[in-house]
Design a protein around this motif. Sequence first.
Motif, PDB file in Angstrom:
ATOM      1  N   ASN A  42     -76.862 -41.812 -14.420  1.00 44.90           N
ATOM      2  CA  ASN A  42     -77.454 -41.022 -13.345  1.00 44.90           C
ATOM      3  C   ASN A  42     -78.285 -39.874 -13.911  1.00 44.90           C
ATOM      4  O   ASN A  42     -78.293 -39.623 -15.119  1.00 44.90           O
ATOM      5  N   THR A  43     -78.980 -39.193 -13.043  1.00 45.84           N
ATOM      6  CA  THR A  43     -79.934 -38.171 -13.474  1.00 45.84           C
ATOM      7  C   THR A  43     -79.263 -37.048 -14.247  1.00 45.84           C
ATOM      8  O   THR A  43     -79.793 -36.544 -15.246  1.00 45.84           O
ATOM      9  N   GLU A  66     -80.188 -50.410 -15.046  1.00 50.85           N
ATOM     10  CA  GLU A  66     -81.191 -51.163 -15.789  1.00 50.85           C
ATOM     11  C   GLU A  66     -80.493 -52.231 -16.625  1.00 50.85           C
ATOM     12  O   GLU A  66     -79.371 -52.034 -17.098  1.00 50.85           O
ATOM     13  N   PHE A  97     -75.113 -40.291  -6.447  1.00 53.13           N
ATOM     14  CA  PHE A  97     -76.110 -40.165  -7.489  1.00 53.13           C
ATOM     15  C   PHE A  97     -76.786 -41.513  -7.723  1.00 53.13           C
ATOM     16  O   PHE A  97     -76.136 -42.563  -7.746  1.00 53.13           O
ATOM     17  N   ASN A  98     -78.085 -41.471  -7.899  1.00 54.27           N
ATOM     18  CA  ASN A  98     -78.824 -42.681  -8.257  1.00 54.27           C
ATOM     19  C   ASN A  98     -78.345 -43.151  -9.642  1.00 54.27           C
ATOM     20  O   ASN A  98     -78.489 -42.421 -10.627  1.00 54.27           O
ATOM     21  N   PRO A  99     -77.770 -44.355  -9.740  1.00 53.33           N
ATOM     22  CA  PRO A  99     -77.232 -44.792 -11.040  1.00 53.33           C
ATOM     23  C   PRO A  99     -78.307 -45.183 -12.054  1.00 53.33           C
ATOM     24  O   PRO A  99     -78.009 -45.384 -13.227  1.00 53.33           O
ATOM     25  N   ASN A 100     -79.585 -45.264 -11.593  1.00 60.63           N
ATOM     26  CA  ASN A 100     -80.671 -45.681 -12.498  1.00 60.63           C
ATOM     27  C   ASN A 100     -80.268 -46.934 -13.282  1.00 60.63           C
ATOM     28  O   ASN A 100     -80.374 -46.981 -14.517  1.00 60.63           O
ATOM     29  N   LYS A 117     -75.816 -48.077 -16.598  1.00 68.09           N
ATOM     30  CA  LYS A 117     -76.006 -47.051 -15.562  1.00 68.09           C
ATOM     31  C   LYS A 117     -76.034 -45.667 -16.211  1.00 68.09           C
ATOM     32  O   LYS A 117     -75.241 -45.379 -17.113  1.00 68.09           O
ATOM     33  N   GLN A 125     -74.329 -38.928   0.354  1.00 65.54           N
ATOM     34  CA  GLN A 125     -75.198 -39.272  -0.759  1.00 65.54           C
ATOM     35  C   GLN A 125     -74.364 -39.619  -1.998  1.00 65.54           C
ATOM     36  O   GLN A 125     -73.228 -39.170  -2.137  1.00 65.54           O
TER      37      GLN A 125
END
Length: 332
Positions: free
Chosen positions: A103-104, A199, A194-197, A101, A192
Amino acid sequence: MLNRFLRGLNSPVRGKTRFNSGGFRYPLEALTETTDYMSFTIVEYQPVKERSGGSLVGSPGSRRIGPQGTRDKATKILGSIILQMPSNIQDGNAVDYGESKMNTLMGAAAGVIGSGIEGGGAALSAALKGDEAGLQEAKDNMSKEMKNSVGMDAGIMDAASTFVTAKATSAALGALGGNVSAAQLMARQTGQIFNPNMELLFNGPTLRSFNFSFKMTPRSPEEARECKNIIRSFKLNMAPKTKGTASVGGSGVFLKTPNVFELRYKKGNSEHPFLHKFKQCFLTNISVNYTGEGVYATYDDASPISMQLDLSFKELEPIYDVDYDDAGGVGF
């Protein structure tokens, strides 16, 4: 051709210690050039440094058994065992992956730090050389890369400000005995996170294990002795070695690595054209049930009439893509 093949299977290699250098097989009935069977070649373990010529890191594929059993000239063969095809023939390959993970904000920060370190190194190198043009170019590139890492979207800076506020609030609550994370505060305040992105990333290869089960029902005194020798040979060659090592007061200071096994499925005198291949293996576990039919029964010489031999092996190195270059059948 057939007679030469049979002589090769029936002729034990006798040495000072028969259980290390012998050639054993079960059953004793004649094998032909079309018979399928499993072969176990016992070889002396070679440390990585010895196999690689001095390096402590072996090259991928160094434990691979070549086509038709070709191997390094330094390999010391100690004996062989031939058994009928096991009742459970299967293989399984696995590779280790793990979730990651970032985030941005963390991604942007990592980009800025990496660009700063890389650009700083280039700038320092140019400054030491007295290259004014190169120094200015390095500074410009570093500035450009850092801007690209952060991005041109002003929303990132707003998000960073919100996160810093939530982080400071979380720390203050922690000092008062609270246990609320910055992410939980943001979810409560703005709905909201944070987008953990997330992968899935490659972590590394794994080592394969194999389990085999063999039923032994000797039909003659000679075959019973051969079964006994096979069991003893497996046990002996999986045992740690103390002979030839330093000892103090009768206790061994060192233990040498047990012998390794080279496993093959064979059809007559050739590699099996379909089934999978093996790399060098350690015998990690052996289990023998001397009452294979569920009751204790022996012949006149006290040999059990039925036995169940279970073996567990583990390969010494993982499987790599280069291993498939000259591997027939289904490969590894």
